[in-house]
Design an enzyme around this catalytic site. Structure first.
Site, PDB file in Angstrom:
ATOM      1  N   SER A   1       7.344  32.982 -13.378  1.00 36.19           N
ATOM      2  CA  SER A   1       6.038  33.472 -13.418  1.00 36.19           C
ATOM      3  C   SER A   1       5.631  34.326 -12.335  1.00 36.19           C
ATOM      4  CB  SER A   1       5.297  32.092 -13.497  1.00 36.19           C
ATOM      5  OG  SER A   1       3.938  32.365 -13.328  1.00 36.19           O
ATOM      6  N   HIS A   2       5.122  33.880 -11.500  1.00 37.09           N
ATOM      7  CA  HIS A   2       4.407  34.919 -10.367  1.00 37.09           C
ATOM      8  C   HIS A   2       5.633  35.010  -9.158  1.00 37.09           C
ATOM      9  CE1 HIS A   2       3.963  30.685  -9.053  1.00 37.09           C
ATOM     10  NE2 HIS A   2       4.029  30.935  -7.866  1.00 37.09           N
TER      11      HIS A   2
ATOM     12  N   ASP B   1      -0.331  37.614 -14.203  1.00 39.63           N
ATOM     13  CA  ASP B   1       0.740  37.479 -13.617  1.00 39.63           C
ATOM     14  C   ASP B   1       2.121  38.066 -14.284  1.00 39.63           C
ATOM     15  OD1 ASP B   1       0.789  35.202 -15.418  1.00 39.63           O
ATOM     16  OD2 ASP B   1       1.673  33.883 -13.950  1.00 39.63           O
TER      17      ASP B   1
ATOM     18  N   ASP C   1       4.265  36.066 -16.345  1.00 39.31           N
ATOM     19  CA  ASP C   1       4.351  35.659 -17.886  1.00 39.31           C
ATOM     20  C   ASP C   1       3.110  35.537 -18.293  1.00 39.31           C
ATOM     21  OD1 ASP C   1       3.613  33.657 -16.017  1.00 39.31           O
ATOM     22  OD2 ASP C   1       4.426  31.951 -17.129  1.00 39.31           O
TER      23      ASP C   1
ATOM     24  N   ASP D   1       0.394  34.326 -17.890  1.00 38.80           N
ATOM     25  CA  ASP D   1      -0.659  33.000 -18.311  1.00 38.80           C
ATOM     26  C   ASP D   1      -1.790  32.912 -17.420  1.00 38.80           C
ATOM     27  OD1 ASP D   1       1.214  32.203 -16.309  1.00 38.80           O
ATOM     28  OD2 ASP D   1       1.666  30.249 -17.088  1.00 38.80           O
ATOM     29  N   ARG D   2      -1.667  33.719 -16.131  1.00 41.99           N
ATOM     30  CA  ARG D   2      -2.758  33.636 -15.280  1.00 41.99           C
ATOM     31  C   ARG D   2      -4.039  34.751 -15.267  1.00 41.99           C
ATOM     32  NH1 ARG D   2      -0.238  31.566  -9.630  1.00 41.99           N
ATOM     33  NH2 ARG D   2       1.153  29.994 -10.480  1.00 41.99           N
TER      34      ARG D   2
ATOM     35  N   LYS E   1      -1.899  28.088 -20.202  1.00 42.06           N
ATOM     36  CA  LYS E   1      -2.820  28.777 -19.509  1.00 42.06           C
ATOM     37  C   LYS E   1      -2.865  30.150 -20.288  1.00 42.06           C
ATOM     38  CE  LYS E   1      -0.697  28.919 -14.950  1.00 42.06           C
ATOM     39  NZ  LYS E   1       0.310  28.115 -14.961  1.00 42.06           N
TER      40      LYS E   1
HETATM   41  C1  VG1 Z   1       1.588  26.737  -8.820  1.00 40.18           C
HETATM   42  C2  VG1 Z   1      -0.010  26.599  -8.958  1.00 40.18           C
HETATM   43  C3  VG1 Z   1      -0.161  25.696 -10.274  1.00 40.18           C
HETATM   44  C4  VG1 Z   1       0.269  26.340 -11.372  1.00 40.18           C
HETATM   45  C5  VG1 Z   1       1.784  26.623 -11.138  1.00 40.18           C
HETATM   46  C6  VG1 Z   1       2.573  27.234 -12.250  1.00 40.18           C
HETATM   47  O1  VG1 Z   1       2.199  25.525  -8.779  1.00 40.18           O
HETATM   48  O2  VG1 Z   1      -0.482  26.179  -7.949  1.00 40.18           O
HETATM   49  O3  VG1 Z   1      -1.755  25.712 -10.251  1.00 40.18           O
HETATM   50  O4  VG1 Z   1       0.338  25.387 -12.686  1.00 40.18           O
HETATM   51  O5  VG1 Z   1       2.024  27.214  -9.894  1.00 40.18           O
HETATM   52  O6  VG1 Z   1       1.767  28.391 -12.754  1.00 40.18           O
HETATM   53  P1  VG1 Z   1       2.693  24.910  -7.202  1.00 40.18           P
HETATM   54  O7  VG1 Z   1       3.387  23.823  -7.257  1.00 40.18           O
HETATM   55  O8  VG1 Z   1       3.420  26.048  -6.698  1.00 40.18           O
HETATM   56  O9  VG1 Z   1       1.314  24.827  -6.696  1.00 40.18           O
HETATM   57  V1  VG1 Z   1       2.696  29.924 -13.092  1.00 40.18           V
HETATM   58  O10 VG1 Z   1       1.780  31.059 -13.518  1.00 40.18           O
HETATM   59  O11 VG1 Z   1       3.973  29.896 -12.014  1.00 40.18           O
HETATM   60  O12 VG1 Z   1       3.572  29.322 -14.461  1.00 40.18           O
HETATM   61 CO    CO Z   2       2.606  32.330 -14.647  1.00 40.16          CO
END
Ligand code: VG1
Ligand code: CO
Length: 542
Positions: free
Chosen positions: A111-112, A276, A278, A280-281, A375
């Site tokens: 993801s990010h 982001d 992948d 989803d954001r 998401k």
């Molecule tokens: C973070 C965000 C959470 C989100 C998760 C995955 O998790 O706070 O809200 O669901 O990333 O998103 P954490 O445990 O680092 O707070 V993504 O877009 O990385 O799949």
């Molecule tokens: Co993501």
């Protein structure tokens, strides 16, 4: 078929969203194979069924996909759908799993988190509803990874992922599918594309979408430019790169700074958005106007009836615990249910499947609905475009009107990255131990009203998830929440979530950090962040 003997690797426990580690960790011989075999071993009844495979295009995706295809075939899947060039955004993968009634899917993404040879890699398993595996499944996978002795694979040539069509791989049929078309079709059924098209065609409305060199580039180009007629170049940084151009594909005002510069510049477009790694954001920005994700969820809920896919009304909303309570106010006014879940999309799945909620959101720039079980970044952008086209007002006007009706929940998140894990754990443990004595006490000008360690009982299956974040509520409705991130790969990240409710419209113009100043001070007094971590300020403030 080959059966390869192996030994367990430590630490293959999925976090908030799948297993994320440095690329170098994943590249160890057998590391990926062990995890994938552990996933398959913890599932039942997939023989002859369909598996969906795709990822965000980050470094090493292509090689990991070939490993997975061979293993899935060797383990008895009958059909494997894989995105062209290995590309499937997380919401597109969810859409494909649902549409083709697949048994599940493997999504390759961190993801990010930054990509590239020195960056991060990740993998997550999604179940047949298209959503992230619930905790029970991820715990089974982890348990299996700790006792694994062998994995199954095939001796076979790589599948050509560039070419659409079918190939036989052992007993399985592999089909390379268009990464975008199923997802684009679904969007066309939810939103008023004609109205959005007319808005772009008028020439009076301009937008910019920042794909941050990540997976949404091809989706944004096809949907925004080809289908909806936005001018070419509306989507910027639209070619997915294995290292995301060296950037941090996290759509917030700090990392999407190129978009922010434009949105606050002299010739600012009317609407800006980013997604982001992948896909989803989403970040939503108006002309010189930032929309917090918590507010965005509340606005979508309040206006859903204006969008064709939700014209019949929404059943309920759910938000992750640290997300502001702006959506709760809308739900209350609408007379619908509102749920507070732990952080991570996997906790929304049961509520969505049971038809209890239609919209879900997280403060971390994540929003979606029951159209998929993830998401969905572009979905949120299209929802906003539909609202703008329908209401004919600016983003800022819509937000100001919303605050007048429901009050404003000032909100901010402060992240402290790369902390020493022991220091971060000590901070959380000390605060957790102090919680029972806090209610009734004063911190600066604020009086603590409630203090607990969030525990969630799933209303559908009764499963309990504890230790999901420390929340401290103050008299008057302000709140601070402390959590450790579950997606990082280096040390610990402390997230401090701050919120204050302001009903008075004459006080809706305060800069958020200023509006939250007393709560920021209280957070410091309660947790001793500076003294414990030695950090003068947060690394990322959103
Ligand atoms: C973070 C965000 C959470 C989100 C998760 C995955 O998790 O706070 O809200 O669901 O990333 O998103 P954490 O445990 O680092 O707070 V993504 O877009 O990385 O799949
Ligand atoms: Co993501």
């Amino acid at each position: 078929m080959t059966v390869v003997s192996t030994r367990p690797f430590e630490g293959q426990r999925p976090g908030t969203s799948g297993l994320r580690k440095k690329v170098a960790v994943f590249k160890q011989p057998g590391y990926l194979e062990n995890f994938v075999q552990s996933v398959f071993d913890s599932l039942e009844g997939y023989q002859g069924q369909t598996l969906v495979v795709g990822g965000d295009g980050r470094y090493w995706n292509d090689q990991a996909i070939q490993v997975i295809l061979r293993m899935a075939a060797a383990n008895g899947f009958g059909r494997i759908l894989v995105g062209q060039d290995g590309i499937l955004s997380t919401p597109a993968a969810s859409c494909v799993i649902r549409k083709y009634k697949a048994f599940g899917g493997l999504i390759l993404s961190a993801s990010h988190n930054p990509g590239g040879p020195d960056g991060d890699f990740g993998i997550k398993y999604n179940i047949g509803n298209g959503g992230p595996a619930p905790e029970k499944v991820t715990e089974d996978i982890y348990a299996r990874s700790q006792t694994i002795t062998e994995y199954r694979s095939l001796e076979a040539a790589d599948v050509d992922l560039a070419r659409l069509g079918k190939t036989q791989l052992g007993g399985a049929e592999v089909e390379v599918i268009d990464s975008v078309s199923d997802y684009a079709d679904l969007m066309g059924h939810l939103f008023d594309f004609d109205r959005i098209k007319a808005m772009f065609a008028s020439g009076a409305f301009r937008m910019r979408f920042d794909a941050m060199h990540a997976v949404t580039g091809p989706y944004a180009r096809t949907i925004l430019e080809d289908i909806l007629g936005a001018p070419p170049g509306t989507a910027m940084n639209a070619v997915p790169l294995p290292d995301f151009g060296g950037g941090h594909p996290d759509p917030n005002p700090v990392y999407a700074d190129q978009l922010m510069a434009e949105m606050f510049g002299a010739k600012a477009p009317d609407f800006g958005a980013a997604s982001d790694g992948d896909g989803d954001r989403n970040m939503i920005v108006g002309k010189r106007f930032v929309v917090t994700p918590s507010d965005s969820l509340a606005v979508l809920a309040a206006n859903a009836h204006l969008v064709p896919g939700y014209a019949k009304g929404i059943r309920g909303v759910a938000r992750s615990m640290p997300t502001s309570r702006a959506a709760d106010r809308v739900a209350e006014a609408m007379g619908i249910e509102c749920f507070e879940t732990p952080t991570g999309w996997k906790f929304f799945g049961n509520l969505l499947d049971a038809g209890r909620v239609t919209l879900c959101g997280e403060e971390s720039y994540g929003t979606s609905s029951d159209h998929v079980r993830e998401k969905d970044g572009l979905w949120a952008v299209l929802f906003w475009l539909n609202l703008l086209a329908k209401r004919g007002e600016s983003v800022e006007a819509i937000l100001r009107d919303h605050w007048r009706r429901f009050g404003r929940n000032y909100y901010s998140r402060h992240d402290y990255d790369g902390l020493d894990t022991a220091v971060a754990n000590d901070l959380m443990n000390a605060l957790r131990a102090a919680l029972p004595g806090l209610p009734g006490s004063r911190v600066g000008e604020l009086t603590v009203e409630s203090a607990d360690d969030f525990s969630y009982t799933d209303p559908i299956d009764g499963s309990v998830s504890s230790k999901q974040g420390l929340r401290i509520g103050f008299a008057g409705g302000s709140r601070v929440v402390f959590r450790l991130s579950g997606t990082g790969t280096e040390g610990a990240t402390l997230r401090v979530y701050l919120e204050r409710f302001e009903p008075d419209p004459s006080r809706h113009d305060i800069e958020p950090q200023e509006a939250l100043a007393d709560i920021i001070q209280a957070a410091e007094a309660l947790a001793g962040i500076k003294t414990r971590t030695g950090r003068e300020k947060a690394d990322v403030v959103t």
